[in-house]
Design an enzyme around this catalytic site. Sequence first.
Site: not given
Length: 480
Positions: A115, A199, A291
């Site tokens: 990420k 975050e 995917r």
Amino acid sequence: MKKILIANRGEIAIRVMKTAQKMGIKTVAVYSTADRNAPHVKFADEAVCIGEAPSNQSYLLGSKIIEVAKGLRVDGIHPGYGFLSENADFAEEAEKNDIIFIGPRSKAIKMMGDKLAAKDAVKDYEIPMVPGVDRAVTDPKEAVEIAKQIGFPILIKAAAGGGGKGMRVVEQEKDVEEQMKRAISEATSAFGDGSVFVEKYVTSPRHVEIQVMADSHGNVLHFFERECSVQRRHQKVVEEAPSAVLTPELREEMGQAAINVAKSCDYLGAGTVEFLLDADHKFYFLEMNTRLQVEHPVSELISGVDLVELQIQVARGEELKIKQEDLKINGHALELRVYAEDPLNDFLPSVGTLETYKLPVGNGVRVDNGFEEGMDVPIYYDPMLSKLITYGKDRDEAIQMMLKAIEDYHIEGVQTTLPFGKFVFEHEAFRTGNFDTHFVKNYYSPEVLKAKTNEEARIAAIIALKRYQEDQKILRTPIL
């Protein structure tokens, strides 16, 4: 591409095989000893046992799967989702052995699988990000300072992986150190990587994702959005397309942002760009799943495309024939993941034998299924039995069709998420579109579901009694 191996099991293996069959491509199934008699094994043209029941002794053995593929002269491998689908080393090994990996290149898988790397890749495209830091944090004191800058509550989140693992919401400064230790420990255990970042926690968010497809000729398309806000343990249970709250303008803005994310990592094939949408309908980039998604059928139904077919065509090097302006939203689609889980017991897996297993049928009803009556639900894998999908001319019709399909889906032997699905689709918050990722927390409890089930049983008993009494009043004249 004349023959492909599907490195997966259950409903997704059959789903891929159906499209391959339609395209005139032969299929190879792989299976563990627990899946010896599974439907996907019977459906394939060829099938090979690759190991014992545990996935780390079968479905996660990338090198062994590639050896099987080479021995059977397979042209391509489709990984489905889960297992090896986002394993960059597996994709790279396939390519080194001259086998086409029907998915993105390993570089994109690596980049978007982390990420922090993903955030770094997309920052030049001015894509909205949740306030926070785009680097790993290991010191709780530093996390506290960051939290003071961006404001509580904060989200401590694993840089690798997903599915809610290594994720902690922290509302007070005193809890930062303890929750950070837990997140790091869980991330290390689940992904072998304890990196976490901090975050701002977006309160009352909606989870909205965009389906993209990219070819090797520079074309990237988006196939509109999916609303995935109804979740348990940070994992999706109900999905729909389109979202009930996106305006055409916001849809276009998010679609373009998703295309830019795909371009940032030179993407190839099918992928999903996930966003958080706050109460003011501002969106923030969350991550990219490299995917095919579990919930891809709802996108197929509203856009009129076969995403697996496009995956295979793109993997063969073909150029996408569709243009963005050709794509239009038609109708509304809903999906319920039918898990062998007990919604009255914290959604814990429910293993056993499918003593009764009857699927619903009818226009607008699609079931992507991987089981049949008499089978055991194995303890070794994700407990999803099938995906129940309905499609209508609008959202209300799709909901009504879903409720009828749930009623017509008969399963005995294990507990499932069907009653939970009925609860969701009947709930006023869902029907009005006024819900977020806290739907389960705000509205659902086992006690509520029990009370609802008991009340429905009481009403059904009253109706049955009334009918019986009416029948007794009918004068029956004997036949002479």
